[in-house]
Motif scaffolding. Structure first.
Motif, PDB file in Angstrom:
ATOM      1  N   TRP A 122      41.486  65.675  71.271  1.00 41.89           N
ATOM      2  CA  TRP A 122      42.264  65.120  72.380  1.00 41.89           C
ATOM      3  C   TRP A 122      42.866  66.294  73.132  1.00 41.89           C
ATOM      4  O   TRP A 122      43.588  67.107  72.559  1.00 41.89           O
ATOM      5  CB  TRP A 122      43.370  64.192  71.888  1.00 41.89           C
ATOM      6  N   GLU A 167      29.857  70.796  72.181  1.00 47.27           N
ATOM      7  CA  GLU A 167      30.971  69.869  72.430  1.00 47.27           C
ATOM      8  C   GLU A 167      30.719  69.120  73.730  1.00 47.27           C
ATOM      9  O   GLU A 167      30.211  69.686  74.692  1.00 47.27           O
ATOM     10  CB  GLU A 167      32.290  70.633  72.500  1.00 47.27           C
ATOM     11  N   TRP A 189      39.136  63.534  76.293  1.00 44.18           N
ATOM     12  CA  TRP A 189      38.562  63.368  74.959  1.00 44.18           C
ATOM     13  C   TRP A 189      37.189  64.032  74.888  1.00 44.18           C
ATOM     14  O   TRP A 189      36.405  63.968  75.820  1.00 44.18           O
ATOM     15  CB  TRP A 189      38.427  61.893  74.611  1.00 44.18           C
ATOM     16  N   SER A 190      36.922  64.651  73.743  1.00 46.09           N
ATOM     17  CA  SER A 190      35.617  65.268  73.522  1.00 46.09           C
ATOM     18  C   SER A 190      35.215  65.123  72.059  1.00 46.09           C
ATOM     19  O   SER A 190      36.067  64.953  71.174  1.00 46.09           O
ATOM     20  CB  SER A 190      35.647  66.754  73.913  1.00 46.09           C
ATOM     21  N   VAL A 191      33.912  65.195  71.807  1.00 47.24           N
ATOM     22  CA  VAL A 191      33.379  65.193  70.450  1.00 47.24           C
ATOM     23  C   VAL A 191      32.586  66.479  70.251  1.00 47.24           C
ATOM     24  O   VAL A 191      32.072  67.062  71.209  1.00 47.24           O
ATOM     25  CB  VAL A 191      32.480  63.967  70.193  1.00 47.24           C
ATOM     26  N   GLY A 213      42.883  67.685  67.130  1.00 46.03           N
ATOM     27  CA  GLY A 213      41.917  66.669  66.732  1.00 46.03           C
ATOM     28  C   GLY A 213      41.671  66.644  65.246  1.00 46.03           C
ATOM     29  O   GLY A 213      42.369  67.292  64.450  1.00 46.03           O
ATOM     30  N   VAL A 252      36.502  65.018  66.703  1.00 46.71           N
ATOM     31  CA  VAL A 252      36.939  64.577  68.025  1.00 46.71           C
ATOM     32  C   VAL A 252      38.197  65.368  68.398  1.00 46.71           C
ATOM     33  O   VAL A 252      39.024  65.672  67.524  1.00 46.71           O
ATOM     34  CB  VAL A 252      37.206  63.063  68.056  1.00 46.71           C
TER      35      VAL A 252
END
Length: 252
Positions: A250, A201, A208-210, A65, A248
């Motif tokens: 992936w 997180e 997908w994560s932020v 990411g 972000v």
């Protein structure tokens, strides 16, 4: 034909007729019974497609990411050629990327990650006293790299809180300027140290994560020397950095 034979033939015919009638009656009763039984059976349900089962959320796997954030820090230059100490604090921003892997066991998540960012931290501070009185010295950060292990706890299947720590590296320059602001020279070095931090997180989609996190890094003490004939500027540099990053990931 004799009367005796005719009588016998008539008896046989009546017997056959009775048997045929009995067979037909039995067949009718059987058919009627089967129809009644079939009517009592429940109707066959229409075909239904199997229900879709939502996939179980898991943090196990690897990811790649990008991130961006703010940074500030201090570069304390001690024993600056008889001038005591100079502390050019600086601030700026970071941008870069990260790659890592996680493993989940129950609600606990363990992982390893490498984060590398370009930074623009750049600041000067005046020298008071000593050989270079009136001159200024600055520190300029080029990049920072954090290699950390982390341990987290999934508060919800898609929400993770974590702490992390490990090794840190930073490439920076120490620059010297005269009283008029003219650049005189610099020395660049990659400094190593340690880092610790914490973050959160959240998975907003299956892959997908932020995240949002804070890291503190200390890069220890390193000597510097810049030749300015007929003198040499020297000192001992101690640097640190505070970083707030968002990014972000992936997951694949």
């Amino acid at each position: 034909m004799s009367e005796k034979k005719q009588a016998k033939s008539g008896i046989v015919g009546r017997a056959i007729g009775v048997r045929s009638l009995a067979g037909a009656t039995a067949a009718t009763l059987i058919a009627t019974s089967l129809t009644a039984v079939a009517a009592d059976l429940p109707a066959r349900p229409a075909y239904q497609a199997p229900a879709m089962v939502a996939p179980v959320q898991t943090w196990t796997g690897c990811y790649i990411g990008g991130n961006i954030g703010a940074a500030w820090g201090e570069a304390k230059i001690e024993n600056a050629t008889g001038a005591g100490s100079v502390t050019p604090s600086n601030n700026g921003f970071l941008v870069g990327g990260q790659i890592g892997c996680d493993y989940q066991s129950g609600a606990w998540v363990f992982g390893i990650r490498n984060l590398g960012d370009w930074s623009n931290l750049d600041k000067r501070s005046g020298i008071v006293g000593g050989t270079f009185n009136g001159f200024s010295v600055g520190t300029k950060s080029n990049w920072v790299d954090l290699l950390t292990v982390r341990a987290g706890y999934a508060m919800q299947p898609a929400w993770l809180l974590y702490i992390q720590g490990g090794g840190a590296a930073r490439n920076s320059d120490v620059q010297l300027f005269n009283a008029a602001g003219t650049f005189l020279g610099e020395v660049g070095k990659t400094r190593t140290g340690w880092t610790i931090g914490a973050g959160s997180e959240y998975k907003f989609a299956p892959n997908w994560s932020v995240f949002l996190e804070y890291n503190y890094a200390d890069f220890g003490n390193n000597g510097v020397s810049i030749s300015v004939p007929p003198n040499t500027f020297s000192g001992n540099v101690k640097t640190n950095a505070n970083m707030v990053l968002t990014g972000v990931n992936w997951r694949f």
